[in-house]
Design an enzyme around this catalytic site. Sequence first.
Site, PDB file in Angstrom:
ATOM      1  N   ASN A  35       0.865  -1.178   0.000  1.00 30.29           N
ATOM      2  CA  ASN A  35       0.000   0.000   0.000  1.00 30.29           C
ATOM      3  C   ASN A  35       0.905   1.233   0.000  1.00 30.29           C
ATOM      4  O   ASN A  35       1.532   1.533   1.010  1.00 30.29           O
ATOM      5  CB  ASN A  35      -0.891  -0.039   1.249  1.00 30.29           C
ATOM      6  CG  ASN A  35      -1.747   1.205   1.385  1.00 30.29           C
ATOM      7  OD1 ASN A  35      -1.796   2.045   0.486  1.00 30.29           O
ATOM      8  ND2 ASN A  35      -2.436   1.320   2.516  1.00 30.29           N
ATOM      9  N   TRP A  36       0.959   1.893  -1.141  1.00 27.28           N
ATOM     10  CA  TRP A  36       1.858   3.047  -1.259  1.00 27.28           C
ATOM     11  C   TRP A  36       1.322   4.275  -0.496  1.00 27.28           C
ATOM     12  O   TRP A  36       2.037   5.254  -0.329  1.00 27.28           O
ATOM     13  CB  TRP A  36       2.043   3.426  -2.733  1.00 27.28           C
ATOM     14  CG  TRP A  36       2.835   2.453  -3.551  1.00 27.28           C
ATOM     15  CD1 TRP A  36       3.284   1.210  -3.159  1.00 27.28           C
ATOM     16  CD2 TRP A  36       3.282   2.638  -4.902  1.00 27.28           C
ATOM     17  NE1 TRP A  36       3.974   0.622  -4.198  1.00 27.28           N
ATOM     18  CE2 TRP A  36       3.989   1.478  -5.274  1.00 27.28           C
ATOM     19  CE3 TRP A  36       3.142   3.672  -5.828  1.00 27.28           C
ATOM     20  CZ2 TRP A  36       4.563   1.321  -6.545  1.00 27.28           C
ATOM     21  CZ3 TRP A  36       3.706   3.513  -7.085  1.00 27.28           C
ATOM     22  CH2 TRP A  36       4.411   2.354  -7.429  1.00 27.28           C
ATOM     23  N   LYS A  37       0.068   4.236  -0.108  1.00 30.13           N
ATOM     24  CA  LYS A  37      -0.566   5.394   0.561  1.00 30.13           C
ATOM     25  C   LYS A  37      -0.340   6.651  -0.290  1.00 30.13           C
ATOM     26  O   LYS A  37      -0.270   6.554  -1.512  1.00 30.13           O
ATOM     27  CB  LYS A  37      -0.034   5.541   1.987  1.00 30.13           C
ATOM     28  CG  LYS A  37      -0.159   4.222   2.769  1.00 30.13           C
ATOM     29  CD  LYS A  37       0.075   4.362   4.236  1.00 30.13           C
ATOM     30  CE  LYS A  37      -0.077   3.002   4.912  1.00 30.13           C
ATOM     31  NZ  LYS A  37       0.043   3.036   6.348  1.00 30.13           N
ATOM     32  N   HIS A  73      -9.383   0.950   5.261  1.00 32.42           N
ATOM     33  CA  HIS A  73      -8.091   1.199   5.918  1.00 32.42           C
ATOM     34  C   HIS A  73      -8.291   2.140   7.110  1.00 32.42           C
ATOM     35  O   HIS A  73      -9.100   3.063   7.049  1.00 32.42           O
ATOM     36  CB  HIS A  73      -7.090   1.794   4.920  1.00 32.42           C
ATOM     37  CG  HIS A  73      -5.693   1.738   5.435  1.00 32.42           C
ATOM     38  ND1 HIS A  73      -5.234   2.632   6.368  1.00 32.42           N
ATOM     39  CD2 HIS A  73      -4.678   0.869   5.200  1.00 32.42           C
ATOM     40  CE1 HIS A  73      -3.976   2.312   6.674  1.00 32.42           C
ATOM     41  NE2 HIS A  73      -3.623   1.252   5.978  1.00 32.42           N
ATOM     42  N   GLU A  81      -6.651   4.523   8.158  1.00 37.73           N
ATOM     43  CA  GLU A  81      -6.447   5.953   7.860  1.00 37.73           C
ATOM     44  C   GLU A  81      -7.695   6.544   7.217  1.00 37.73           C
ATOM     45  O   GLU A  81      -8.032   7.712   7.446  1.00 37.73           O
ATOM     46  CB  GLU A  81      -5.204   6.115   6.968  1.00 37.73           C
ATOM     47  CG  GLU A  81      -3.937   5.848   7.771  1.00 37.73           C
ATOM     48  CD  GLU A  81      -2.792   5.227   6.985  1.00 37.73           C
ATOM     49  OE1 GLU A  81      -2.795   5.286   5.742  1.00 37.73           O
ATOM     50  OE2 GLU A  81      -1.889   4.658   7.627  1.00 37.73           O
ATOM     51  N   GLU A  98      -5.072  -4.969  10.690  1.00 37.44           N
ATOM     52  CA  GLU A  98      -4.025  -3.963  10.876  1.00 37.44           C
ATOM     53  C   GLU A  98      -4.277  -3.226  12.196  1.00 37.44           C
ATOM     54  O   GLU A  98      -5.058  -2.268  12.235  1.00 37.44           O
ATOM     55  CB  GLU A  98      -4.048  -2.949   9.726  1.00 37.44           C
ATOM     56  CG  GLU A  98      -3.779  -3.545   8.369  1.00 37.44           C
ATOM     57  CD  GLU A  98      -3.201  -2.513   7.399  1.00 37.44           C
ATOM     58  OE1 GLU A  98      -2.091  -2.731   6.931  1.00 37.44           O
ATOM     59  OE2 GLU A  98      -3.864  -1.489   7.144  1.00 37.44           O
ATOM     60  N   GLY A 130       2.901   2.154  10.857  1.00 33.02           N
ATOM     61  CA  GLY A 130       3.848   3.251  10.679  1.00 33.02           C
ATOM     62  C   GLY A 130       4.569   3.637  11.952  1.00 33.02           C
ATOM     63  O   GLY A 130       5.239   4.671  12.010  1.00 33.02           O
ATOM     64  N   SER A 140       3.845  -2.285  10.259  1.00 34.60           N
ATOM     65  CA  SER A 140       5.303  -2.334  10.443  1.00 34.60           C
ATOM     66  C   SER A 140       5.911  -3.686  10.081  1.00 34.60           C
ATOM     67  O   SER A 140       6.853  -4.134  10.744  1.00 34.60           O
ATOM     68  CB  SER A 140       5.677  -1.933  11.877  1.00 34.60           C
ATOM     69  OG  SER A 140       5.249  -0.604  12.130  1.00 34.60           O
ATOM     70  N   GLY A 170       3.094  -1.176   4.251  1.00 34.27           N
ATOM     71  CA  GLY A 170       3.119   0.258   3.976  1.00 34.27           C
ATOM     72  C   GLY A 170       4.530   0.701   3.642  1.00 34.27           C
ATOM     73  O   GLY A 170       5.009   0.547   2.523  1.00 34.27           O
ATOM     74  N   GLY A 171       5.218   1.243   4.631  1.00 33.83           N
ATOM     75  CA  GLY A 171       6.546   1.834   4.429  1.00 33.83           C
ATOM     76  C   GLY A 171       7.513   0.966   3.629  1.00 33.83           C
ATOM     77  O   GLY A 171       8.170   1.458   2.697  1.00 33.83           O
TER      78      GLY A 171
HETATM   79  P1  13P Z   1       3.308   0.260   7.678  1.00 42.33           P
HETATM   80  O1  13P Z   1       3.838  -1.026   7.069  1.00 42.33           O
HETATM   81  O2  13P Z   1       4.025   1.475   7.189  1.00 42.33           O
HETATM   82  O3  13P Z   1       3.218   0.171   9.163  1.00 42.33           O
HETATM   83  O4  13P Z   1       1.800   0.430   7.134  1.00 42.33           O
HETATM   84  C1  13P Z   1       0.917  -0.640   7.239  1.00 42.33           C
HETATM   85  C2  13P Z   1      -0.318  -0.289   6.505  1.00 42.33           C
HETATM   86  O5  13P Z   1      -1.090   0.556   6.929  1.00 42.33           O
HETATM   87  C3  13P Z   1      -0.587  -0.960   5.222  1.00 42.33           C
HETATM   88  O6  13P Z   1      -1.865  -0.670   4.764  1.00 42.33           O
END
Ligand code: 13P
Length: 249
Positions: free
Chosen positions: A9-11, A94, A96, A166, A172, A212, A233-234
Amino acid sequence: MRKHIVAGNWKMNNDLAQSVALISDLKRQNQTSNAEVMIAPTFTNLWHTTENLKSSPIEVIAQNMHFAENGAYTGEVSAEMLKSIGVNTVILGHSERRAYFNETDEMLAKKVDAALEHNMRVIFCFGEELADRQASTHESVVANQIKNALFHLKATDFQSIVLAYEPVWAIGTGETASPEQAQEMHQFIRKTLSDAYGDTVANAMSILYGGSVKPANAKEIFSKPDVDGGLIGGAALNAEDFYAIVNAF
Ligand code: 13P
């Protein structure tokens, strides 16, 4: 056998040039695992990414969509629009989106319905906040998120759903749920599904862990019997790291 899936997920990261560069890095990686690989770029990067990865096994998916077919919803994108550029899977729910854009269970149920009506696959996200875990209400919070958005569906609809646990406190933050915490929750989720829809649906469901996940911890998390993959994510913003996770299976 349940599918193993690793989705990046590049966000809200990567402009056009950065996205093109990351795609060419991704194409250079070797896959040694049997996991299905997906990436979710921003809307602005979806079209060129689907074109660029047409002959690649990497599936390009969306980070969100609206439930309406079309109309006066400024800033939104519909299922049909995604399908028209070859995007057949969407991440919904998600944390967020829930936290910053006020997405409710009710709205998510409508989005899930719209995706399924268009024969799209859904990666449905949910997870408790730190306060829920501290109050030991994490299981009921998660069960309610799943029930409220998904339990109006027919058993066969679950063939088009992937679940992604999640925990908000692990996203993050560098803090991961321990492999044992992930397994415990995934097992609980599978049981919740089994109680409502039976073992066949529950045992066929891929349940991803997100929060993470890094090359250094992926193998241990993925070794748990009810963890069927990861939502990254990251670490998905770097091709080597992402494929180290893909190949952790
Ligand atoms: P991180 O891997 O950056 O913690 O993000 C997880 C995430 O929200 C994937 O959708």
